[in-house]
Design an enzyme around this catalytic site. Sequence first.
Site, PDB file in Angstrom:
ATOM      1  N   GLY A  72       1.779  -8.501  31.289  1.00 56.37           N
ATOM      2  CA  GLY A  72       2.731  -8.749  30.210  1.00 56.37           C
ATOM      3  C   GLY A  72       2.377  -8.013  28.930  1.00 56.37           C
ATOM      4  CB  THR A  73      -0.805  -7.648  27.063  1.00 60.14           C
ATOM      5  OG1 THR A  73      -0.981  -9.045  26.843  1.00 60.14           O
ATOM      6  CG2 THR A  73      -1.305  -6.886  25.851  1.00 60.14           C
ATOM      7  CG  ASN A 152       3.433 -18.291  24.018  1.00 56.30           C
ATOM      8  OD1 ASN A 152       4.300 -17.943  23.220  1.00 56.30           O
ATOM      9  ND2 ASN A 152       2.154 -18.236  23.723  1.00 56.30           N
ATOM     10  CB  CYS A 326     -10.664 -26.122  16.639  1.00 59.42           C
ATOM     11  SG  CYS A 326     -11.188 -26.597  15.001  1.00 59.42           S
TER      12      CYS A 326
END
Lengths: 392, 171
Positions: A72-73, A152, A326
């Site tokens: 995908g990237t 997402n 975090c």
Amino acid sequence: MKIINLDHISANPILPEIKDVMIKAIQQDYANPSSQHKSGEQAAEALVKARKSVAKLINCAVEKEIVFTSGGTESINHAIKGVALANADKGKHIITSNIEHNAVIRSIRRLKSAGYKVTSISVDNQCRVNPQDVADAICDETILVSIMHSNNETGTIQPIEEIGKLTKEKKVIFHTDAVDSVGIVPIDVQKLGVDLLSFASNTFYGPAGVGGLYIRRGSRVFPLLDGGVQEHNKRAGAENLIGIIGMGKAAQLARQDMDKRLAHVKEIKEKILKQLPDYIDEYIINTHPEYSLPSLLSISLKYIEGESVMLMLDDENIAVSTRSACATGSLRASHVLMSLGLNHADAQGTLVISFGVDNTKEDVDRFLTALKNAVTTLRDISPLYNKRNSSG
Amino acid sequence: MYNETVMDHFRNPRNVGVLEDADGVGEVGNPICGDMMTVYLKIKDDCIKDIRFQTFGCGSAIAVSSMLTEIAKGKSLNDAKNITNMDVAEALEGLPTNKLHCSNLGADALQLAIKDYEDKKAGITKPAPIRVEKHEHTHGDKCYCPYCDIEISENVTFCEACQSNLEEHHH
């Protein structure tokens, strides 16, 4: 104790039928599909077969419009940078939204530092882009609109078809990041009216490290990788054939089992939503009630922080994802949740629950029980919960 | 991600709760930073006789709070004043680099609680502590971008590294 995977958005297991096909492919010692000898031709045939299967999954009529990538990237980088470079003579204005994946955000940021102008559209409090805002943002200089198909973090599905009509009318190239949608919900590139669409194999239980980019014929897009003439001159480098064969099988199964899989995840989502109030109170559902992935739920738990909940569920062998600050390695609250108008504390307390073919109703019961325990324990420790109690 | 000592303090946090008749209360952090901690002290003969905490935060923030109370309990105020963030992180046998900021929370809250006690003792009255929605650098060390953790200078309104707007956060 069985590990319950409620984090399908991060990774999916490769289904056994797909593994079998891939193992067989490894054992066949495929040659380079570009070679003209017999073994090369055999490899080329396997590549064609996979491409046909993937093309069918998104109803792409011309299979050459599918380019295999490393995931995908890469597809997203290829689409955005490829369009920007190929059309710089026409203009340097790009339109996107505030809730995109980092692959989109950072690709566009890179272009911004190279002199491109960017308009980033806000979403409403249910995470949706208003197509009219896109129309208003389009100017003579606009060369690309990139809006994701489904988000997402919240699962919200965008009005891609409406935006597709606008961009077609104004002759602007339209890319959609459909990495979390393809293979999960029906995707039809002809109906959507997109020029480019990015997707990934692992979303539909194929191997990671392989993906695809749909490029409508006639779209001006430069390759991201220069080199050989593979992928019809659109993506250089010898193909990851084993991965592509796996993706082809995964696409075939996704298409064949789509209705069954959709019904299954819908049932799980409805069960969680229906029973959640019996287990916990004071939470916010960030997922759109109508336009959303049936396989994902985003829940913000008030007064507590998401990573702590995730760790406690992990102790019970339940895997979930969190978009709290975090967990991402920085203090940053999710840009997606902040654009929905959540306050910082609520954004920090967000869990992303995503399910798939391997989940059962029993998984939901175990999850809800464990969630209740975690929420109770953490609220007991929380100064915010304490304040809320003392203030009334 | 976390070592066993951190996980032990996260799973079984020591000294959790509120001391209704506390002699000193210290509160640091806010949800914008991701963590928030309140420390309650009971002081007798200049020693920390009892200590409790409440924390909103990640696994590391809860473990830091718990370890801090263990270290501070029974100490004289002078000794307690010397407890540093590093002491807490070391007692936990280390924290992931991107979580080290959480260790700041513990010692800061303790120092504020001790100051609250001493102020009260000296007759300095002040309004009840209210939560401040601003980032406060009570630990007096370097300043980091709240979004990407890159070191930045004080009073900048924009992080060059991640291009985040810091105005809301960082007056």
